[in-house]
Design a protein around this motif. Structure first.
Motif, short mmCIF file in Angstrom:
data_model
loop_
_atom_site.label_atom_id
_atom_site.label_comp_id
_atom_site.label_asym_id
_atom_site.label_seq_id
_atom_site.Cartn_x
_atom_site.Cartn_y
_atom_site.Cartn_z
N PRO A 98 5.63 -2.73 -8.91
CA PRO A 98 6.78 -3.64 -8.98
C PRO A 98 7.02 -4.21 -10.38
O PRO A 98 8.11 -4.69 -10.65
N LEU A 145 4.12 -5.63 8.36
CA LEU A 145 3.63 -6.99 8.11
C LEU A 145 4.73 -7.85 7.51
O LEU A 145 5.43 -7.43 6.59
N VAL A 150 1.08 -11.77 5.97
CA VAL A 150 0.47 -11.60 4.65
C VAL A 150 -0.26 -12.88 4.26
O VAL A 150 -1.37 -12.85 3.72
N LEU B 147 5.94 -7.19 3.79
CA LEU B 147 4.90 -7.00 2.79
C LEU B 147 5.46 -6.35 1.52
O LEU B 147 5.10 -6.72 0.41
N VAL B 150 7.12 -8.88 -0.48
CA VAL B 150 6.12 -9.82 -1.01
C VAL B 150 5.44 -9.21 -2.23
O VAL B 150 5.21 -9.90 -3.23
N ILE B 151 5.16 -7.92 -2.16
CA ILE B 151 4.49 -7.26 -3.29
C ILE B 151 5.43 -7.22 -4.49
O ILE B 151 5.02 -7.45 -5.63
N HIS B 152 6.70 -6.99 -4.24
CA HIS B 152 7.65 -7.03 -5.34
C HIS B 152 7.71 -8.42 -5.97
O HIS B 152 7.75 -8.56 -7.19
#
Lengths: 413, 413
Positions: A98, A145, A150, B147, B150-152
């Motif tokens: 990312p 998720l 998370v 998720l 969220v990771i981004h």
């Protein structure tokens, strides 16, 4: 509560010890080893196979014998009736990086992931019975998720614990940025074990932190903890660096028998025991016999290496091919001649051509710079005569034999 | 590119400076102040109101005048036609603490969150025109993040940056655990600003890190960055600690006029200027006049405090109530008598009762230990007579007046 070990019959106990001896052979570490015995005992008492997990990065499916260290270990479990869980880490592969900073972790398409997984599977089929392997894509559960899940997952782990991973601590110390999302990779890998209820996870020593995370998270989620088996990293043909494609010090499991045999013959003497333990499928008894022979001098190192080489070829190409490769090796390298059968290339290039261009065009070397280096090192011969000047221009003739290094021959027709 | 400031007419420039003077009065820091001017200019040129954000924790809706520091600042923006965005942080409230360790952050139900939000709104209505306030629940967008999102999001921020938050760095240093999910709270608060396109975010100085995160994430997501206005934390009546319910050093905005007036009179002299700046709605001119009077000695501190007290009561109960509260204060405390009108309690308890039990049963003090302490400190009187022994048993009679501290009177009937 009574442990499973305490419930074993005398015969079962012997069987447990037999399996334990196989699984523990050649490994770097078992965390914790007593629990591995208990896991084996559990499967003997309940009659249920153990679930043995291996996670795979979907981005680099080109398998060499460095990878087979862990595959051979999986095979030992499979041979004893246990279930292999292969997890393709497609979720992370599809996300990419990312921050956009890492070229290595580029985003893969669904098709690429599927293609790579198929490639893995085909190649793993040379070691494992893939019909009896359970294959999972972790996007199946990870993509579902939500932030809430998370956060619950993240609540199971402290920052200090993540900082125990050496590269994180080091980077923070020297002021190299760690992007927060990097913390998720061990978490996700660990969560796979929670989802799949794995009993055992295998990994190289470089996976120490990540596979222990699975054990930690299983405990946090109130599940039975997996045992972690760490396997040594295999040094490549140079005897120094970890075997890897990019280092060029590898033996691919798709390589042809002669190439494979010749490469295996070039490993340094002091790696022989490690290779015999980690990349051959010999029995514990055969391995012991082999090591004993080396120790007491009854087995000559050259013969030992021939045994290793022949075994490796036999594993990936069968008994016959192994014998032929051995013959080939003996005829060419021990007698120093040109082999009887060498591959031919139909030449479509210029009739007069610089030696460097010839080597690259014929696909004998990947780049001009490597071709020049090989000539400078005296590694190129034409019809048996060494080429000393890389400016040499040759006239290509039918049946001309070009040799690169010790083992690569090509006939131009 | 031409800035909005460069596009202003002379008249608009004056208007910008006028607004800027109001908004910057009494604040701790504006990050960065030049951008606040540009934001005001933008709204003057485009004719669009600015979006001014305040995030609220849904767990503690009991508003005291410590909270009004930020509300009064919001009101200044509202008075100039800008849009107030109130964000109820219900998402985090509904999650609770995934480690289960913190009692403070217990999981709230949907009903509790809604109820608390309503309570906020009612109380904020005493300062703001809540009809013209935009109310958001951040679960609306946060609960939808997967998720992958969220990771981004996590990819936009480094661990080192999170470690700049003092409490994180300190805790890691001394080995106190930081749960990974704690890293998400600033991220989520910041993401709200991305979602809502806020121009300005207000917060106390203790929110420094979190509100700057919003600015950082907006930039990372390619949006216009919000300006951050940090407001000082208001010391409570003790003059030392931050005003808070749990410290007992607060003035609730729901308290009755006499209580409010009396409490405001008890602030330390050196906090008068801060209170006038932060918790009154006086104009900049009135504030200057006030401060000048204090400086040159023309305004007596007692009179200054009466002005503050009366202003505060007027803000929450109106002009008339403010005047009555001032009269009440003057009659009781400056003359030392029992006030003319005091609240009555219909006594349902025992006729003969220990003084401690009486104080608690009548709701004058929250616990027996506090009742005992108050008696020991000479703070309890019955019909004007000081109670010196906390073992005293009294006979409750119709019309009996009980006094606790200087200002709390109750008539038992």
């Amino acid at each position: 509560m009574e442990t499973f070990i305490e419930q074993l019959s005398q015969e079962q106990e012997k069987e447990m010890e037999r399996q334990y001896a196989i699984y523990s052979n050649g490994v770097h570490e078992i965390i914790p080893s007593q629990e591995l015995k208990e896991k084996i005992a559990k499967s003997l008492v309940t009659g249920k196979p153990l679930k043995v997990k291996l996670g795979l990065d979907p981005s680099a499916p080109d398998v060499h014998i460095g990878h087979t260290v862990v595959l051979n270990k999986l095979k030992q479990f499979q041979d004893n009736g246990h279930t292999i869980q292969l997890i393709i880490g497609d979720f992370t592969g599809k996300i990419g990086d990312p921050t956009g900073k890492s070229v290595a972790r580029k985003q893969l398409t669904d098709e690429e992931v599927k293609y790579n997984a198929r490639t893995y599977f085909e190649q793993f089929g040379k070691v494992l019975d893939v019909q009896r392997v359970e294959l999972f894509y972790n996007s199946k559960w990870l993509s579902k998720l939500h932030l809430e899940d998370v956060i619950h997952l993240a609540g199971k782990i402290t920052v200090a614990r993540l900082m125990e991973r050496n590269d994180f601590a080091n980077r923070l110390d020297v002021g190299k940025p760690i992007s927060l999302h990097e913390f998720f990779y061990p978490l996700m890998q660990g969560y796979d074990s929670v989802e799949l209820g794995s009993d055992i996870e295998l990994g190289g020593t470089d996976q120490h932190f990540n596979v222990l995370m699975g054990r930690h998270l299983q405990e946090q989620f109130g599940k039975e903890k997996q045992v972690v088996i760490l396997l040594p990293l295999l040094e490549g043909l140079d005897g120094v660096e970890k075997m890897s494609k990019s280092k060029g010090n590898y033996i691919g499991i798709d390589e042809d028998p002669n190439e494979m045999y010749g490469k295996a013959m070039s490993i340094p003497d002091d790696l022989m025991t490690k290779y015999i333990d980690l990349v051959t499928d010999l029995s514990l008894e055969e391995k012991s016999h082999f090591k004993l022979g080396l120790d007491n001098g009854e087995l000559h190192p050259r013969n030992a290496k021939m045994l290793i080489s022949k075994t490796i070829v036999r594993m990936y190409h069968g008994e016959k091919a192994a014998e032929k490769a051995e013959e080939h090796f003996t005829s060419v390298f021990q007698r120093g001649g040109i082999p009887n059968e060498i591959p031919t290339i139909v030449w479509h290039g210029d009739e007069e051509i610089g030696m460097i261009d010839l080597l690259v065009t014929a696909g004998l070397l990947p780049s001009k710079s490597e071709a020049r280096r090989m000539i400078q090192n005296g590694g190129v011969r034409m019809n048996g005569e060494k080429i000393v000047d890389f400016h040499t221009v040759v006239k290509v003739e039918h049946g001309m034999v070009v040799q690169v290094g010790k083992r690569k021959f090509v006939k131009l027709i």
